[in-house]
Design a protein around this motif. Structure first.
Motif, PDB file in Angstrom:
ATOM      1  N   CYS C 513     -24.367  68.179  59.279  1.00  0.00           N
ATOM      2  CA  CYS C 513     -25.213  69.190  58.634  1.00  0.00           C
ATOM      3  C   CYS C 513     -25.915  70.025  59.699  1.00  0.00           C
ATOM      4  N   GLY C 514     -25.291  70.145  60.856  1.00  0.00           N
ATOM      5  CA  GLY C 514     -25.869  70.908  61.957  1.00  0.00           C
ATOM      6  C   GLY C 514     -25.449  72.356  61.880  1.00  0.00           C
ATOM      7  N   MET C 515     -24.914  72.866  62.981  1.00  0.00           N
ATOM      8  CA  MET C 515     -24.632  74.301  63.001  1.00  0.00           C
ATOM      9  C   MET C 515     -23.307  74.662  62.372  1.00  0.00           C
ATOM     10  N   SER C 516     -22.506  73.664  62.064  1.00  0.00           N
ATOM     11  CA  SER C 516     -21.212  73.943  61.453  1.00  0.00           C
ATOM     12  C   SER C 516     -20.950  72.855  60.411  1.00  0.00           C
ATOM     13  N   ARG C 517     -20.704  73.268  59.180  1.00  0.00           N
ATOM     14  CA  ARG C 517     -20.662  72.294  58.085  1.00  0.00           C
ATOM     15  C   ARG C 517     -19.382  72.452  57.271  1.00  0.00           C
ATOM     16  N   THR C 518     -18.893  71.351  56.724  1.00  0.00           N
ATOM     17  CA  THR C 518     -17.756  71.415  55.808  1.00  0.00           C
ATOM     18  C   THR C 518     -18.065  70.560  54.591  1.00  0.00           C
ATOM     19  N   THR C 575     -23.703  72.741  48.241  1.00  0.00           N
ATOM     20  CA  THR C 575     -23.598  73.641  47.095  1.00  0.00           C
ATOM     21  C   THR C 575     -23.661  75.109  47.495  1.00  0.00           C
ATOM     22  N   ARG C 576     -24.121  75.399  48.688  1.00  0.00           N
ATOM     23  CA  ARG C 576     -24.131  76.803  49.109  1.00  0.00           C
ATOM     24  C   ARG C 576     -22.779  77.112  49.734  1.00  0.00           C
ATOM     25  N   GLU C 577     -21.877  77.549  48.895  1.00  0.00           N
ATOM     26  CA  GLU C 577     -20.495  77.735  49.328  1.00  0.00           C
ATOM     27  C   GLU C 577     -20.296  79.122  49.905  1.00  0.00           C
ATOM     28  N   GLU C 578     -20.959  79.355  50.992  1.00  0.00           N
ATOM     29  CA  GLU C 578     -20.844  80.604  51.730  1.00  0.00           C
ATOM     30  C   GLU C 578     -21.371  80.302  53.132  1.00  0.00           C
ATOM     31  N   GLY C 582     -28.100  80.738  59.677  1.00  0.00           N
ATOM     32  CA  GLY C 582     -27.938  79.458  60.349  1.00  0.00           C
ATOM     33  C   GLY C 582     -27.053  78.482  59.601  1.00  0.00           C
ATOM     34  N   HIS C 583     -26.672  78.838  58.386  1.00  0.00           N
ATOM     35  CA  HIS C 583     -25.826  77.959  57.571  1.00  0.00           C
ATOM     36  C   HIS C 583     -24.387  78.430  57.684  1.00  0.00           C
ATOM     37  N   PHE C 584     -23.562  77.660  58.390  1.00  0.00           N
ATOM     38  CA  PHE C 584     -22.170  78.054  58.580  1.00  0.00           C
ATOM     39  C   PHE C 584     -21.246  77.024  57.953  1.00  0.00           C
ATOM     40  N   ARG C 585     -20.546  77.421  56.930  1.00  0.00           N
ATOM     41  CA  ARG C 585     -19.550  76.539  56.304  1.00  0.00           C
ATOM     42  C   ARG C 585     -18.194  76.968  56.811  1.00  0.00           C
ATOM     43  N   GLU C 586     -17.505  76.019  57.434  1.00  0.00           N
ATOM     44  CA  GLU C 586     -16.234  76.350  58.065  1.00  0.00           C
ATOM     45  C   GLU C 586     -15.226  76.931  57.074  1.00  0.00           C
ATOM     46  N   GLU C 587     -15.365  76.513  55.804  1.00  0.00           N
ATOM     47  CA  GLU C 587     -14.410  77.018  54.805  1.00  0.00           C
ATOM     48  C   GLU C 587     -14.607  78.504  54.529  1.00  0.00           C
ATOM     49  N   TYR C 588     -15.826  79.003  54.843  1.00  0.00           N
ATOM     50  CA  TYR C 588     -16.113  80.393  54.481  1.00  0.00           C
ATOM     51  C   TYR C 588     -16.354  81.203  55.751  1.00  0.00           C
ATOM     52  N   GLN C 589     -15.251  81.716  56.295  1.00  0.00           N
ATOM     53  CA  GLN C 589     -15.366  82.506  57.519  1.00  0.00           C
ATOM     54  C   GLN C 589     -14.190  83.471  57.612  1.00  0.00           C
ATOM     55  N   GLU C 591     -12.250  84.541  60.622  1.00  0.00           N
ATOM     56  CA  GLU C 591     -11.964  84.336  62.042  1.00  0.00           C
ATOM     57  C   GLU C 591     -13.244  84.091  62.841  1.00  0.00           C
ATOM     58  N   GLY C 592     -14.005  83.100  62.426  1.00  0.00           N
ATOM     59  CA  GLY C 592     -15.194  82.729  63.175  1.00  0.00           C
ATOM     60  C   GLY C 592     -16.450  83.455  62.752  1.00  0.00           C
ATOM     61  N   GLU C 593     -16.292  84.536  61.991  1.00  0.00           N
ATOM     62  CA  GLU C 593     -17.457  85.256  61.510  1.00  0.00           C
ATOM     63  C   GLU C 593     -17.904  84.655  60.187  1.00  0.00           C
ATOM     64  N   ALA C 594     -19.229  84.534  60.016  1.00  0.00           N
ATOM     65  CA  ALA C 594     -19.751  84.001  58.766  1.00  0.00           C
ATOM     66  C   ALA C 594     -19.345  84.902  57.610  1.00  0.00           C
ATOM     67  N   ALA C 595     -18.817  84.299  56.553  1.00  0.00           N
ATOM     68  CA  ALA C 595     -18.457  85.092  55.373  1.00  0.00           C
ATOM     69  C   ALA C 595     -19.500  84.849  54.294  1.00  0.00           C
ATOM     70  N   ARG C 596     -20.386  85.824  54.163  1.00  0.00           N
ATOM     71  CA  ARG C 596     -21.442  85.718  53.172  1.00  0.00           C
ATOM     72  C   ARG C 596     -20.874  86.076  51.806  1.00  0.00           C
ATOM     73  N   ASN C 597     -21.409  85.434  50.797  1.00  0.00           N
ATOM     74  CA  ASN C 597     -20.933  85.716  49.453  1.00  0.00           C
ATOM     75  C   ASN C 597     -22.107  86.198  48.608  1.00  0.00           C
ATOM     76  N   ASP C 598     -22.301  87.515  48.609  1.00  0.00           N
ATOM     77  CA  ASP C 598     -23.468  88.055  47.921  1.00  0.00           C
ATOM     78  C   ASP C 598     -23.320  88.004  46.397  1.00  0.00           C
ATOM     79  N   ARG C 599     -22.075  87.949  45.931  1.00  0.00           N
ATOM     80  CA  ARG C 599     -21.853  87.954  44.487  1.00  0.00           C
ATOM     81  C   ARG C 599     -22.375  86.650  43.881  1.00  0.00           C
ATOM     82  N   ASP C 600     -22.090  85.519  44.540  1.00  0.00           N
ATOM     83  CA  ASP C 600     -22.455  84.228  43.957  1.00  0.00           C
ATOM     84  C   ASP C 600     -23.702  83.590  44.563  1.00  0.00           C
TER      85      ASP C 600
END
Lengths: 234, 261, 636
Positions: C513-518, C575-578, C582-589, C591-600
């Protein structure tokens, strides 16, 4: 008056009183040294100076003033020391500061030493106890021959040694407190620190060496009584 | 590295207390002094024994909580260093290290190495501030302060209130602590209106709390982890004398205690 | 349950004034009849206690340290932002607001952030008036610098001790109120429980850390200013005593916890050198202006850094992010460092650090120029590691530093529980998913000096003044809970030190639950935390008597709460699937850039405690952006 009483009730005020009385005493000692050094001018110079002091109407007021200042100095020192001891009753089992704080730690002892020296000195040369056989001598002008007394007293090693010891104790005391006097009076400032740090040991050295010259000169034979007169007849 | 730590243990303020020896072995020289006490505590824990109590918090030399006297020196042998920033590489292998709490009658031991430093709080409460209500201030740049003066004030303000000066002083004097705060505020234009008042109150509270007085040993400045210079005590004396001689406040009754409802 | 943020209507710039205009006031005679409890004495707590005391309220302030001056705000180095525009470089309230909300990756409330920027100037005025010795120029005016990549110079500072000097200013103001009897200071006290009566906060249960006494304190309002929870990671830049107990216990009593997964990891800290290490020290981020970050190209390269030729070094930030290179944002730099260490290319004894090399800069500018920039930092580093950065490259590693998440508060800084206010790092409101440099001090003081004293009055104006009782059933029950927890801790009588259990928890949190999370990692963490919890309650050694100073009991209680809180953090991260801030979920990126999901996920996740056996409930407060349009950042 209220201000003064309240000031003297504080620890800073008491330190200030120590510094002020100490400075006055130091001024006396400086004057005393200058007077004494007339011994190197001539027998007459010293004896006339001593005579002038003896007949001066201010002699006793000044003496009483000095005694009062000295007592105040001692009294305040005792009070401060006691309150300091009270502030730290438990000591460290292992003491840590290794470099020499000998002088300042023993300020109280050097103070006591100076007090003993003063008592001894007054009893000896001023009241004349132990040198009674020298007291009746007069110089050609009819003044008591202080010069002769001094030279005779210091012609054997015992008294010069005692006086030198006393002077060393006085030196310890002065060297430490002079820096503290500047601090307590609030003079100390980083801008002038090097000068003030130089002044304290320099002044101490002048005091100690100046006074020490007299017994040393007498012992070494540099100063000899030029004319010895018989005691003035009964 | 191996050491023998002799650490002061004292269960309560009323207990007598004594030094207890704790051998530590195979210690990395990169460990900080407090981390060694941590490891001793872990060993004590694993034996179900009460751990050694000691004050610390930030462990980066700024909060002023750590307060050990190591081999007779507050914050240990390194200059300009708090206990938490002291590393074992500064000790020699096999050394016996004595750790005691601050000793001053104004700082009673609470437990083991923990002492009560609240008298320093009361000195500040007596006047170590500028009386300004939130919202009263004018624009920050309305009052100019020469750079040099601001820096001198900053140096005095860098006191972390650890109390090492009191612990080092043979008279347990708090003069350096008081001098630092008095100097900081006396150097700033904002501090002028209360300048006389402040020094009177703080200095008298210092006496009232039972601290000794300065007899010019200067160990306080030597122990100070933030290098507060000794000349500030001369400034405190100067400020106090001026206040005593001319301050109207000196004719008012002294303030010692905190007023409670 | 609908969360009402009580954000005033109207144009952004007028919201705070509108709010102020509508607040109910209390007459000066009535103010002393209200009692307020403040937990914590850092920038937020001390400034609030002082200001409320000045206004005439009766304040009780609590801190676990021996003096309010030791709160961890004191360790902040860099500076404090304010939209003064003294430099005429185009700064404005709106620009500070925009930078802050963008820095937070559009996960904070517009109105709150704008207000923060609005009062930022007053903070500087106030602090200067208190005698805070900010850096000045030769003309006597205040000096400013640009900080954390800002395009304007709006940061005020006092050498590397800005936090200390600001806290001493607030501490002075607090001390004045203590002297006047307006604030009662309770040092060496820890809050153990919040007392809630029919949904309203009524007081707290504390432990006197010296005597061990459990005490009840009743008030008309309770203010939590107890700081952040970074220490859930064990090894952090936070002080050893920083803990989550006050906010976590309030959560269990019904206060919502918002965005607990938003934590900030600082890329330039001293590295982990040995297993017993207790602390990672922050080294200023400014070092990255001249230092180049690299690791050996080859796994297992044991040569000293000077012997590794250029061709066998990997300047990974310059390689991956050519535009920003070594100045890439905090989260990116931190993540990249962890990646290379995970690949086994880390350096140092524990293989947990990367080089920050000044060799090129020293060659180019000379070591004197480098010394004038970083002399002080190099000295600190040398003191800690015994390595000379002028000769060998510095070693750095990221460390948890600040937590943006916290108890949910509305525009008035009141939680969902009436009477419970939360300020400073303890609340969630202003930093979104990532905090900009030099804005933590600003927020703590804004809350304490200028916002809370106004909004709290509005709440109190609607309450009955006069004596408050501490003998109700709620007080009795909360006190019993606190006593029971201590008894349970002491009953374990195990042989595992609390410190080692805390280390284990820290490792789980750091890894999953550090800087990179899955999702799978977080699930794993939840399982491991459960097991660790059991281990704690069966084998921890919390020895020592409860009626005396007992640091092992203090830490035991704090770690017990961290263990439970860690679960909440992981759930929130899960539960924050984006990816944002500081919250980086490896599934949501991308190419290394954070992929924010403003819709959800353009919302605040506010968690409600439902009981020990029932999973907490996740509520949402939608974030509406009326003025700004969320943009996507790119550092490639």
């Amino acid at each position: 008056m209220f201000r003064l009483i309240r000031l003297l009730n504080t620890s800073i005020g008491k330190k200030l009183l120590m510094a002020v009385t100490g400075t006055l005493l130091l001024l006396f000692v400086i004057g005393h040294l200058i007077g004494n050094l007339t011994i190197f001018m001539s027998q007459n110079a010293l004896n006339s100076y001593a005579h002038w002091l003896q007949v001066n109407p201010m002699l006793w007021p000044v003496r009483l003033g000095l005694i009062f200042i000295l007592l105040l100095h001692i009294y305040t020192a005792v009070k401060l020391t006691r309150s300091n001891q009270h502030a730290r009753r438990t000591r460290y089992q292992k003491s840590g500061f290794h470099h020499s704080l000998f002088f300042s730690k023993h300020i109280v002892f050097s103070g006591l030493g100076v007090l003993l020296f003063i008592i001894f000195h007054i009893n000896h040369l001023t009241l004349g106890n132990g040198i009674s056989e020298l007291l009746p001598y007069l110089d050609p002008k009819g003044n008591p021959d202080i010069y002769g007394r001094v030279i005779h007293t210091f012609s054997t090693p015992l008294y010069p040694l005692l006086y030198l010891l006393g002077l060393i104790v006085l030196g310890f005391h002065l060297n430490h407190i002079l820096r503290g006097v500047f601090q307590s009076l609030g003079f100390y400032h980083d801008n002038y620190a090097p000068f003030l740090d130089f002044l304290a040991p320099a002044l101490t050295a002048i005091m100690v060496i100046g006074f020490a010259l007299i017994p040393l000169a007498a012992l070494s034979g540099l100063l000899t009584p030029t004319i010895v007169l018989p005691p003035y007849g009964p | 590295m191996n050491f023998t730590f002799r650490i002061w243990r004292q269960r309560t303020a009323a207990d007598k207390g004594q030094l207890v020896a704790y051998p530590v072995s195979d210690i990395s020289s990169d460990l900080s002094f407090l981390e060694v006490i941590d490891t001793i505590n872990e060993t004590l824990s694993s034996r179900g024994e009460e751990t050694i109590a000691f004050d610390m918090d930030c462990r980066e030399g700024i909060c002023g909580a750590c307060s050990l006297v190591i081999n007779g020196q507050p914050h240990g042998p390194e200059k300009e260093t708090t206990t938490c920033q002291l590393y074992m590489r500064h000790f020699s292998d096999g050394e016996t290290i004595t750790v005691e709490p601050y000793r001053a009658d104004s700082f009673p031991v609470i437990r083991d190495l923990v002492v009560d430093r609240s008298p320093l709080e009361r000195i500040i409460q007596a006047g170590g501030y500028i009386s300004v209500h939130t919202g009263e201030a004018g624009d920050a740049n309305a009052t100019l302060i020469p750079k040099h003066q601001a820096e001198l004030a900053f140096e005095a303000a860098s006191c972390i209130g650890c109390g090492a000066c009191v612990a080092a002083c043979p008279n347990a004097s708090a003069m350096l602590f008081v001098a630092a705060k008095v100097t900081q505020l006396a150097l700033l234009p904002q501090g002028q209106p209360e300048r006389l008042h402040r020094v009177i109150r703080m200095a008298e509270t210092m006496d009232h709390e039972g601290f000794g007085n300065c007899s010019n040993h200067y160990l306080c400045a030597e122990a100070c982890p933030k290098e507060i210079p000794i000349s500030l005590i001369a400034r405190l004396n100067r400020e106090f004398l001026a206040a005593a001689l001319v301050g109207q406040e000196f004719l008012e009754p002294p303030h010692h205690s905190v007023h409670h409802e | 349950m609908a969360l009402n943020s009580r954000t005033p209507t109207g144009p952004l710039a007028e919201k705070w004034d509108r709010c102020l205009d509508q607040l109910q006031l209390i007459g000066p005679n009535r103010k002393p009849k209200f009692r307020v409890i403040i937990v914590g004495s850092g920038l937020a707590g001390a400034s609030a206690a002082a200001t409320l005391g000045e206004l005439g309220y009766k304040v009780d302030c609590f801190c676990f340290q021996d003096s309010p001056r030791r709160a961890h705000s004191i360790a902040a180095q860099g500076g404090i932002n304010a939209a003064k525009n003294y430099r005429n470089d185009g700064d404005s309230i709106h620009r500070l607001f925009y930078d802050t909300i963008k820095g937070g990756d559009f996960r904070s409330r517009e109105a709150n952030v704008y207000r923060l920027a609005q009062v930022s100037g007053n903070i500087i005025d106030q602090c200067v008036a208190q005698g805070v010795p900010f850096a000045r120029e030769y003309g006597g005016y205040l000096d400013n610098r640009s900080f954390g990549g800002a395009l304007v110079s709006r940061t005020f500072y006092a050498r590397g001790q800005t936090g200390q000097q600001l806290l001493l200013g607030a501490y002075g103001a607090l001390s004045r109120q203590i002297h006047h009897g307006k604030v009662r200071m309770h040092s060496r006290y820890e809050m153990l429980e919040l007392v809630v009566e029919q949904g309203v906060a009524k007081g707290i249960i504390t432990r006197n850390l010296v005597t061990g006494e459990i005490e009840r304190h009743a008030a008309h309002a309770v203010v939590l200013a107890s700081g952040g929870y970074s220490n859930v990671f064990n090894l952090t830049t936070n002080a050893a005593g920083c803990n989550v107990t006050a906010t976590y216990r309030a959560w269990r009593k019904g206060a919502f916890f918002a965005n607990p997964c938003f934590t900030q990891i600082h890329p330039t800290c001293t590295p982990l050198n040995h297993p017993q290490q207790s602390k990672l020290t922050l080294m200023s981020e400014s070092l990255r202006n001249h230092g180049r970050i690299w690791v050996p190209l080859r796994v297992g390269d044991e040569r000293p850094p000077q012997e590794i030729p250029e061709s066998e070094r990997d300047y990974y930030l310059e390689r991956k992010y050519p535009a920003y290179g070594n100045l890439s944002p905090r989260d990116i730099a931190s993540r990249a460092a962890k990646e290379v260490c995970d690949e086994g290319r880390g350096v140092g004894a524990m293989k947990r650090s990367v080089y920050l090399d000044f060799d090129d800069a020293i060659h180019e500018l000379g070591s004197d120029a480098i010394a004038s920039h970083y002399g002080n930092l190099f000295q600190i580093y040398h003191q800690i590691t015994a390595e000379d950065p002028y000769k060998v490259p510095m070693r750095i590693y990221p460390a948890p530093h600040y937590t943006m998440g916290g108890l949910w508060v509305d525009y008035h800084l009141m939680s969902n529980l009436p009477g419970l206010f939360v300020i400073g790092e303890a609340n969630f409101s202003d930093h979104g998913a990532n905090r900009l440099g030099a804005s933590a001090l600003m927020q703590g003081l804004a809350d304490g000096y200028f916002i809370l004293p106004q909004t709290l009055g509005h709440y109190l104006a609607q309450q009955k003044s006069g004596p408050v009782a501490n003998n109700s059933e709620a007080f009795r029950a909360s006190e019993a809970e606190a006593i029971e927890k201590i008894a349970r801790l002491q009953a374990i009588k195990g042989r595992t030190s609390v410190a080692s259990l805390h280390r284990e928890l820290g490792e789980i949190m750091w890894n999953y639950c550090g800087m990179s999370r899955t999702a799978s990692g977080l699930q794993q963490a939840l399982t491991e935390i459960e097991a660790l919890k059991e281990k704690f309650w069966s084998s921890a050694c919390v020895c020592g008597d409860s009626n005396n100073l007992s640091q092992s009991l203090e830490r035991g209680g704090r770690v017990a709460d961290f263990l439970e809180f860690a679960t909440l953090m992981c759930r929130d991260a899960l539960t924050r699937e984006e990816s944002c801030g500081g919250h980086f979920r490896e599934e949501y990126q991308n190419e290394g850039e954070a992929a924010r999901n403003d819709r959800d996920f353009a919302h605040v996740a506010a968690w409600e405690f439902c009981g020990d056996e029932i999973p907490p409930l996740r509520h949402q407060e939608p974030l509406l952006f009326e003025t700004v349009t969320p943009s996507v950042r790119s550092y490639k």
